[in-house]
Scaffold this motif. Sequence first.
Motif, PDB file in Angstrom:
ATOM      1  N   THR A   1     182.694  34.057   6.284  1.00  0.00           N
ATOM      2  CA  THR A   1     182.249  34.519   7.516  1.00  0.00           C
ATOM      3  C   THR A   1     182.038  33.187   8.402  1.00  0.00           C
ATOM      4  OG1 THR A   1     180.997  36.155   6.340  1.00  0.00           O
ATOM      5  CG2 THR A   1     180.268  35.530   8.752  1.00  0.00           C
ATOM      6  N   PHE A   2     181.614  32.070   7.878  1.00  0.00           N
ATOM      7  CA  PHE A   2     181.454  31.003   8.626  1.00  0.00           C
ATOM      8  C   PHE A   2     182.959  30.462   9.284  1.00  0.00           C
ATOM      9  CE2 PHE A   2     182.407  26.389   8.202  1.00  0.00           C
ATOM     10  CZ  PHE A   2     181.831  25.987   9.174  1.00  0.00           C
ATOM     11  N   VAL A   3     183.863  30.542   8.231  1.00  0.00           N
ATOM     12  CA  VAL A   3     185.275  29.929   8.622  1.00  0.00           C
ATOM     13  C   VAL A   3     185.844  30.971   9.668  1.00  0.00           C
ATOM     14  CG1 VAL A   3     187.781  29.705   8.020  1.00  0.00           C
ATOM     15  CG2 VAL A   3     185.846  28.879   6.449  1.00  0.00           C
ATOM     16  N   LEU A   4     185.710  32.223   9.508  1.00  0.00           N
ATOM     17  CA  LEU A   4     186.155  33.063  10.774  1.00  0.00           C
ATOM     18  C   LEU A   4     185.537  33.007  11.818  1.00  0.00           C
ATOM     19  CD1 LEU A   4     188.337  35.290  11.371  1.00  0.00           C
ATOM     20  CD2 LEU A   4     186.517  37.128  10.301  1.00  0.00           C
ATOM     21  N   ALA A   5     184.029  32.885  11.859  1.00  0.00           N
ATOM     22  CA  ALA A   5     183.547  32.772  13.181  1.00  0.00           C
ATOM     23  C   ALA A   5     183.871  31.264  13.717  1.00  0.00           C
ATOM     24  CB  ALA A   5     181.937  32.746  12.641  1.00  0.00           C
TER      25      ALA A   5
ATOM     26  N   ALA B   1     186.662  29.968  13.727  1.00  0.00           N
ATOM     27  CA  ALA B   1     188.156  29.855  14.094  1.00  0.00           C
ATOM     28  C   ALA B   1     188.078  30.781  15.685  1.00  0.00           C
ATOM     29  CB  ALA B   1     188.964  30.894  13.202  1.00  0.00           C
ATOM     30  N   LEU B   2     187.238  31.721  15.553  1.00  0.00           N
ATOM     31  CA  LEU B   2     187.118  32.572  16.910  1.00  0.00           C
ATOM     32  C   LEU B   2     186.254  32.001  17.973  1.00  0.00           C
ATOM     33  CD1 LEU B   2     186.785  36.134  15.249  1.00  0.00           C
ATOM     34  CD2 LEU B   2     188.856  35.010  16.194  1.00  0.00           C
ATOM     35  N   LEU B   3     185.156  31.332  17.486  1.00  0.00           N
ATOM     36  CA  LEU B   3     184.249  30.874  18.705  1.00  0.00           C
ATOM     37  C   LEU B   3     184.439  29.344  19.012  1.00  0.00           C
ATOM     38  CD1 LEU B   3     180.904  32.032  17.009  1.00  0.00           C
ATOM     39  CD2 LEU B   3     182.068  33.089  18.785  1.00  0.00           C
TER      40      LEU B   3
ATOM     41  N   LEU C   1     177.220  33.096  11.129  1.00  0.00           N
ATOM     42  CA  LEU C   1     177.821  33.322  12.224  1.00  0.00           C
ATOM     43  C   LEU C   1     177.591  32.258  13.266  1.00  0.00           C
ATOM     44  CD1 LEU C   1     177.779  37.412  12.414  1.00  0.00           C
ATOM     45  CD2 LEU C   1     179.823  35.841  12.447  1.00  0.00           C
ATOM     46  N   LEU C   2     176.175  31.863  12.943  1.00  0.00           N
ATOM     47  CA  LEU C   2     175.452  31.194  14.022  1.00  0.00           C
ATOM     48  C   LEU C   2     176.189  29.479  13.640  1.00  0.00           C
ATOM     49  CD1 LEU C   2     171.812  32.058  14.367  1.00  0.00           C
ATOM     50  CD2 LEU C   2     173.427  32.283  16.080  1.00  0.00           C
ATOM     51  N   VAL C   3     176.188  29.167  12.371  1.00  0.00           N
ATOM     52  CA  VAL C   3     177.016  28.076  11.999  1.00  0.00           C
ATOM     53  C   VAL C   3     178.381  27.927  12.518  1.00  0.00           C
ATOM     54  CG1 VAL C   3     177.760  26.648  10.143  1.00  0.00           C
ATOM     55  CG2 VAL C   3     175.679  27.825   9.971  1.00  0.00           C
ATOM     56  N   GLY C   4     178.839  28.928  12.807  1.00  0.00           N
ATOM     57  CA  GLY C   4     180.322  29.132  13.370  1.00  0.00           C
ATOM     58  C   GLY C   4     180.385  28.662  14.714  1.00  0.00           C
ATOM     59  N   THR C   5     179.259  28.460  15.474  1.00  0.00           N
ATOM     60  CA  THR C   5     179.338  27.794  16.841  1.00  0.00           C
ATOM     61  C   THR C   5     179.453  26.267  16.944  1.00  0.00           C
ATOM     62  OG1 THR C   5     176.917  27.752  16.931  1.00  0.00           O
ATOM     63  CG2 THR C   5     177.896  29.776  17.640  1.00  0.00           C
ATOM     64  N   MET C   6     179.665  25.660  15.716  1.00  0.00           N
ATOM     65  CA  MET C   6     180.065  24.223  15.531  1.00  0.00           C
ATOM     66  C   MET C   6     181.111  24.100  16.562  1.00  0.00           C
ATOM     67  SD  MET C   6     180.759  22.108  12.210  1.00  0.00           S
ATOM     68  CE  MET C   6     179.355  22.562  11.324  1.00  0.00           C
ATOM     69  N   PRO C   7     181.042  23.044  17.510  1.00  0.00           N
ATOM     70  CA  PRO C   7     182.263  22.640  18.281  1.00  0.00           C
ATOM     71  C   PRO C   7     183.202  21.916  17.574  1.00  0.00           C
ATOM     72  CG  PRO C   7     180.024  21.306  18.898  1.00  0.00           C
ATOM     73  CD  PRO C   7     179.764  22.081  17.650  1.00  0.00           C
ATOM     74  N   SER C   8     184.367  21.871  17.782  1.00  0.00           N
ATOM     75  CA  SER C   8     185.349  21.259  17.262  1.00  0.00           C
ATOM     76  C   SER C   8     185.644  19.714  17.753  1.00  0.00           C
ATOM     77  CB  SER C   8     186.735  21.742  17.874  1.00  0.00           C
ATOM     78  OG  SER C   8     187.868  21.123  17.256  1.00  0.00           O
ATOM     79  N   MET C   9     184.908  18.828  17.172  1.00  0.00           N
ATOM     80  CA  MET C   9     184.692  17.623  17.659  1.00  0.00           C
ATOM     81  C   MET C   9     186.039  16.808  17.497  1.00  0.00           C
ATOM     82  SD  MET C   9     181.503  17.906  18.502  1.00  0.00           S
ATOM     83  CE  MET C   9     181.575  16.066  19.008  1.00  0.00           C
ATOM     84  N   SER C  10     187.006  17.204  16.803  1.00  0.00           N
ATOM     85  CA  SER C  10     188.324  16.593  16.617  1.00  0.00           C
ATOM     86  C   SER C  10     188.898  16.776  18.062  1.00  0.00           C
ATOM     87  CB  SER C  10     189.117  17.313  15.610  1.00  0.00           C
ATOM     88  OG  SER C  10     188.652  16.873  14.297  1.00  0.00           O
ATOM     89  N   ALA C  11     188.951  17.896  18.805  1.00  0.00           N
ATOM     90  CA  ALA C  11     189.467  18.304  20.122  1.00  0.00           C
ATOM     91  C   ALA C  11     188.462  17.330  21.089  1.00  0.00           C
ATOM     92  CB  ALA C  11     189.382  19.801  20.209  1.00  0.00           C
TER      93      ALA C  11
ATOM     94  N   GLN D   1     186.436  29.121  22.289  1.00  0.00           N
ATOM     95  CA  GLN D   1     185.761  29.649  23.438  1.00  0.00           C
ATOM     96  C   GLN D   1     184.775  28.495  23.717  1.00  0.00           C
ATOM     97  OE1 GLN D   1     186.901  32.258  24.541  1.00  0.00           O
ATOM     98  NE2 GLN D   1     188.061  32.580  22.342  1.00  0.00           N
ATOM     99  N   ILE D   2     184.145  27.932  22.971  1.00  0.00           N
ATOM    100  CA  ILE D   2     183.154  26.729  23.164  1.00  0.00           C
ATOM    101  C   ILE D   2     184.129  25.725  23.854  1.00  0.00           C
ATOM    102  CG2 ILE D   2     181.786  24.744  22.183  1.00  0.00           C
ATOM    103  CD1 ILE D   2     181.101  26.958  19.995  1.00  0.00           C
ATOM    104  N   SER D   3     185.208  25.462  23.491  1.00  0.00           N
ATOM    105  CA  SER D   3     185.835  24.301  23.972  1.00  0.00           C
ATOM    106  C   SER D   3     186.300  24.707  25.481  1.00  0.00           C
ATOM    107  CB  SER D   3     187.215  24.154  23.147  1.00  0.00           C
ATOM    108  OG  SER D   3     186.918  23.268  21.984  1.00  0.00           O
ATOM    109  N   ARG D   4     186.656  26.039  25.743  1.00  0.00           N
ATOM    110  CA  ARG D   4     186.980  26.364  27.043  1.00  0.00           C
ATOM    111  C   ARG D   4     185.867  26.213  28.010  1.00  0.00           C
ATOM    112  NH1 ARG D   4     188.647  32.848  28.603  1.00  0.00           N
ATOM    113  NH2 ARG D   4     189.602  32.298  30.671  1.00  0.00           N
ATOM    114  N   LEU D   5     184.577  26.591  27.239  1.00  0.00           N
ATOM    115  CA  LEU D   5     183.509  26.305  28.253  1.00  0.00           C
ATOM    116  C   LEU D   5     183.452  24.525  28.530  1.00  0.00           C
ATOM    117  CD1 LEU D   5     180.756  28.439  26.818  1.00  0.00           C
ATOM    118  CD2 LEU D   5     181.815  28.713  28.966  1.00  0.00           C
TER     119      LEU D   5
END
Length: 392
Positions: A55-59, A61-63, A112-122, A66-70
């Motif tokens: 659930t974390f991995v999927l969240a 991947a999807l979120l 699900l909430l943990v999945g809001t982790m931003p992509s720091m590599s990007a 969207q965070i990077s878009r913001l």
Amino acid sequence: MANPYSELFDAPGTKGFALAGLLARIPLPMMGIGIITMLSQLRGSYTLAGAVSATFVLAYALLSPQISRLVDRYGQSQVLPMATALSVSGVLLLLASTWWQAPDWTLFIGALLVGTMPSMSAMVRARWTEIYRGQPRLQTAYSLETVFDEVTFIAGPPLSVGLSVAIFPQAGPLVAAMLLPIGVFALLALRETEPMVAAQNGSTECSGSVIQLADIRLLALLMMAMGLIVGTVDIVSVAFAEQLEKPAAASLILSAYAVGSCLSGLLFGSLKLQVPLHRMLLLGGLATAMTTVPLLLVGSISTLAIAVLVAGVFFAPTMIVAMSLVERLVPEHQLTEGMTWLLAALNVGVALGAAVAGQVIDDGSALAGFFVALCAGMLVLLVAFLGHIRLR
């Protein structure tokens, strides 16, 4: 002869954000395995642990795109604190749920909430791009970041497992939740290197997600296929070592893959190649596909380690080429999102590869799982060939 990597840090602030980014990305590889280790100990169910981790991995991947878009629209300093706070709150919910024996559904909400982790590599790659856009040093910077990714994926999982086993079950996710805000806010403190936010006008406000671009979807598929290979190598290496009654040797095999990728990434970044990116993509895809064949022929720990080392050699260069293509294909004001889609696809591929190969292993032998890697290699080659045609 000048060291191309030392030259990267001539620009002010680069050392600081490189180190901050390295620290901030460690929680990602720590979290998935940390959740599994924690819940398997406290709830006694690998099925539940795997489902919550998935659930974390999927969240993520999807979120994360969207965070990077913001981030592309409003800036890192405006978006990352909120995303980090949400992710940390998810970890705290997970920890509280295990501590007080809350119902299982609370674990999934936490994941699900943990999945809001931003992509720091990007985020870090976007800073390098802001400084070296259009210069040969940008490829070197991407190479360095790919090596850093490998280092964190080598160090993160054993660190998380070790903490949870040696101290207490929640220790791995807890330390990850502590490292994330420290790294993020250390990065945000370096305001002078933060990418500029594009002026908002009708075209930028109405522009859709970059995943709508066919070329980005193609590159994301390529990264997912490469992730399938990585996930397969991970799970098959462990199963094969256990089959030979040498479980400790699994770490040696996995280290060989990472070492091959790191060394080739550093070498690739130091070269000044004049080969067009679309051609390098095809060559990387061809080499990646070819190196999956020897995996089917191994018969010992040593031969598997050598085969995995060779397979890893072509991972980092192909990923660097893909990132370089994203920088060329997407508008400047959507660069972070574009890179995040590729990184998210890679993580999905790793999870899928481990799951599918695990099922194959359960139904057959350990090495039978490498047929998944072979199929993924063929997919890498097909996508690279299509990319070569489209992007030339």
